[in-house]
Motif scaffolding. Structure first.
Motif, PDB file in Angstrom:
ATOM      1  N   GLY A   1      -2.664 -69.808 -16.384  1.00 23.31           N
ATOM      2  CA  GLY A   1      -2.069 -69.747 -15.037  1.00 23.31           C
ATOM      3  C   GLY A   1      -0.671 -70.334 -14.995  1.00 23.31           C
ATOM      4  N   GLY A   2      -0.277 -71.021 -16.070  1.00 23.67           N
ATOM      5  CA  GLY A   2       1.064 -71.634 -16.128  1.00 23.67           C
ATOM      6  C   GLY A   2       2.129 -70.564 -16.315  1.00 23.67           C
ATOM      7  N   ARG A   3       3.348 -70.901 -15.956  1.00 21.17           N
ATOM      8  CA  ARG A   3       4.429 -69.910 -15.934  1.00 21.17           C
ATOM      9  C   ARG A   3       5.534 -70.225 -16.947  1.00 21.17           C
ATOM     10  N   LEU A   4       6.058 -69.148 -17.527  1.00 19.75           N
ATOM     11  CA  LEU A   4       7.196 -69.243 -18.435  1.00 19.75           C
ATOM     12  C   LEU A   4       8.342 -68.455 -17.810  1.00 19.75           C
ATOM     13  N   VAL A   5       9.487 -69.106 -17.613  1.00 18.96           N
ATOM     14  CA  VAL A   5      10.650 -68.438 -17.006  1.00 18.96           C
ATOM     15  C   VAL A   5      11.835 -68.607 -17.958  1.00 18.96           C
ATOM     16  N   VAL A   6      12.483 -67.484 -18.279  1.00 15.97           N
ATOM     17  CA  VAL A   6      13.598 -67.538 -19.231  1.00 15.97           C
ATOM     18  C   VAL A   6      14.802 -66.794 -18.657  1.00 15.97           C
ATOM     19  N   ILE A   7      15.963 -67.443 -18.685  1.00 14.40           N
ATOM     20  CA  ILE A   7      17.203 -66.780 -18.260  1.00 14.40           C
ATOM     21  C   ILE A   7      18.083 -66.614 -19.498  1.00 14.40           C
ATOM     22  N   ALA A   8      18.428 -65.354 -19.796  1.00 16.19           N
ATOM     23  CA  ALA A   8      19.296 -65.053 -20.946  1.00 16.19           C
ATOM     24  C   ALA A   8      20.631 -64.551 -20.430  1.00 16.19           C
ATOM     25  N   TYR A   9      21.679 -64.752 -21.250  1.00 13.92           N
ATOM     26  CA  TYR A   9      23.028 -64.364 -20.815  1.00 13.92           C
ATOM     27  C   TYR A   9      23.666 -63.313 -21.719  1.00 13.92           C
ATOM     28  N   HIS A  10      22.987 -62.935 -22.803  1.00  8.53           N
ATOM     29  CA  HIS A  10      23.507 -61.813 -23.589  1.00  8.53           C
ATOM     30  C   HIS A  10      22.338 -61.046 -24.185  1.00  8.53           C
ATOM     31  N   SER A  11      22.655 -59.838 -24.644  1.00  5.46           N
ATOM     32  CA  SER A  11      21.591 -58.900 -25.000  1.00  5.46           C
ATOM     33  C   SER A  11      20.749 -59.385 -26.183  1.00  5.46           C
ATOM     34  N   LEU A  12      21.339 -60.145 -27.108  1.00  2.00           N
ATOM     35  CA  LEU A  12      20.559 -60.581 -28.266  1.00  2.00           C
ATOM     36  C   LEU A  12      19.424 -61.496 -27.824  1.00  2.00           C
ATOM     37  N   GLU A  13      19.750 -62.436 -26.917  1.00  2.00           N
ATOM     38  CA  GLU A  13      18.710 -63.344 -26.409  1.00  2.00           C
ATOM     39  C   GLU A  13      17.708 -62.580 -25.550  1.00  2.00           C
ATOM     40  N   ASP A  14      18.232 -61.740 -24.668  1.00  2.00           N
ATOM     41  CA  ASP A  14      17.338 -61.041 -23.746  1.00  2.00           C
ATOM     42  C   ASP A  14      16.352 -60.156 -24.515  1.00  2.00           C
TER      43      ASP A  14
END
Ligand SMILES: C[S@@+](CC[C@H](N)C(=O)[O-])C[C@H]1O[C@@H](n2cnc3c(N)ncnc32)[C@H](O)[C@@H]1O
Length: 320
Positions: free
Chosen positions: A242-255
């Protein structure tokens, strides 16, 4: 460095956090839970998370940069025992939390890349338009610097780095120019490297090419993609169901890494539906909450141009 208490909206001259409401909305599932901000930076997201939690809710802020730790610890001191700052890399996340007596959490945030403060501090040498040493390290205890890469790596390795991590079309030409220039004299500063790149790049392409070259070398110096893979794997182990993982990427390699990780961990179970327990070995551990990445509104981009490239993805840990 000056300490700041923030303005109550998660904002700070050190770094202006992006997609704050979206982060809190997707991350916080339990007001008394323990949350990890794995990229503490200026503490803006951490402050917004803390404000959204109840009196039992805690945030552990992690960053590999000791300056970020000192700044955020100062800024968030008023939250007392509800906030702890820990210096560690993503690849050390499990051990860093274990040392705090934590082995499971309600949510983990990764807001990738570098902070505005890191970019804007010339002595860190991250930025091609601010003269400084060729450093690029997020954590000055790391051994490898940008100067080591550009002055000692072979032309072939340099070209590969620029191609792979900068997606730079002129990678070979730039690598050759770096090697030729360093035969005359060692490249010591961001200006030295920028001059070499400019000398082989047509004027209309210079700004974007410089950004790609600096990004590529920064990724190598900080092992950013490897760190991200390890951080995501550790996060998934640490999350409770039920825990959440949130990720913000700033370029295509990371995303791309985030997107592929989420897809890999989605259930692909092929057991017959009447079977009570999965035996195919593909039960999956994540439910993807954002089929398409969340992006900033025009208004947010107007106020904070850095938000333009932000891509937020979120997922929920499934029960075993
Ligand atoms: C974009 S900033 C985060 C800003 C933050 N969300 C805020 O509200 O101010 C990214 C931060 O992550 C840290 N960081 C990047 N890669 C890391 C890694 N592998 N391990 C730990 N920290 C990392 C950087 O040092 C930087 O301070």
């Amino acid at each position: 460095m000056t300490g700041r208490t923030g303005n109550g909206e998660g904002d700070s001259p050190y770094h202006r956090p992006v997609l704050v409401e979206e982060v809190v909305g997707l991350l916080v599932v339990e007001s008394g839970g323990v949350y990890v901000d794995a990229t503490l930076g200026g503490g803006g997201h951490a402050e917004a998370i803390l404000r959204s939690l109840g009196p039992q809710g805690r945030v552990v802020g992690v960053d590999r940069d000791p300056e970020a730790i000192a700044h955020a610890a100062d800024r968030l001191a008023a939250f007392r025992e509800r906030f702890t700052a820990v210096q560690a890399r993503f690849s050390e996340l499990r051990e860093a939390l274990a040392a705090q007596g934590i082995d499971s959490v309600s949510g983990i945030l990764f807001d990738l890349g570098v902070s505005s403060h890191q970019l804007d501090t010339p002595s860190r040498g991250f930025s091609f338009d601010r003269p400084g040493p060729l450093d690029f390290r997020m954590d000055s205890r790391s051994a490898l610097t940008a100067a080591d890469v550009v002055n000692t790596w072979s032309e072939r390795d340099l070209a590969e780095v620029l191609w792979k991590y900068g997606e730079e079309r002129r990678s070979r030409k730039i690598a050759r120019a770096i090697v030729t220039a360093r035969q005359r004299r060692r490249l010591e500063t961001t200006a030295d490297l920028a001059d070499v790149v400019r000398s082989v790049t047509p004027a209309p392409h210079r700004a974007k090419t410089l950004a790609r070259v600096f990004q590529a070398i920064r990724i190598v110096v900080n092992e950013e993609l490897d760190e991200l893979e390890k951080g995501l794997a550790a996060a998934l182990d640490l999350l409770k169901p039920g825990g959440r993982l949130v990720v913000i990427a700033y370029h295509s390699l990371e995303d791309r890494i985030v997107k592929q990780f989420f897809k890999r961990e989605e259930p692909h179970c092929i057991c017959p539906p009447e079977q009570p327990v999965c035996t195919c070995g593909r039960p999956g551990r994540l439910r993807i909450l954002t089929r398409k990445p969340v992006v900033a509104s025009d208004e947010e981009v107007r106020q904070n141009p850095r938000a333009r490239s932000a891509r937020l993805r979120a997922a929920e840990k499934l029960s075993a």
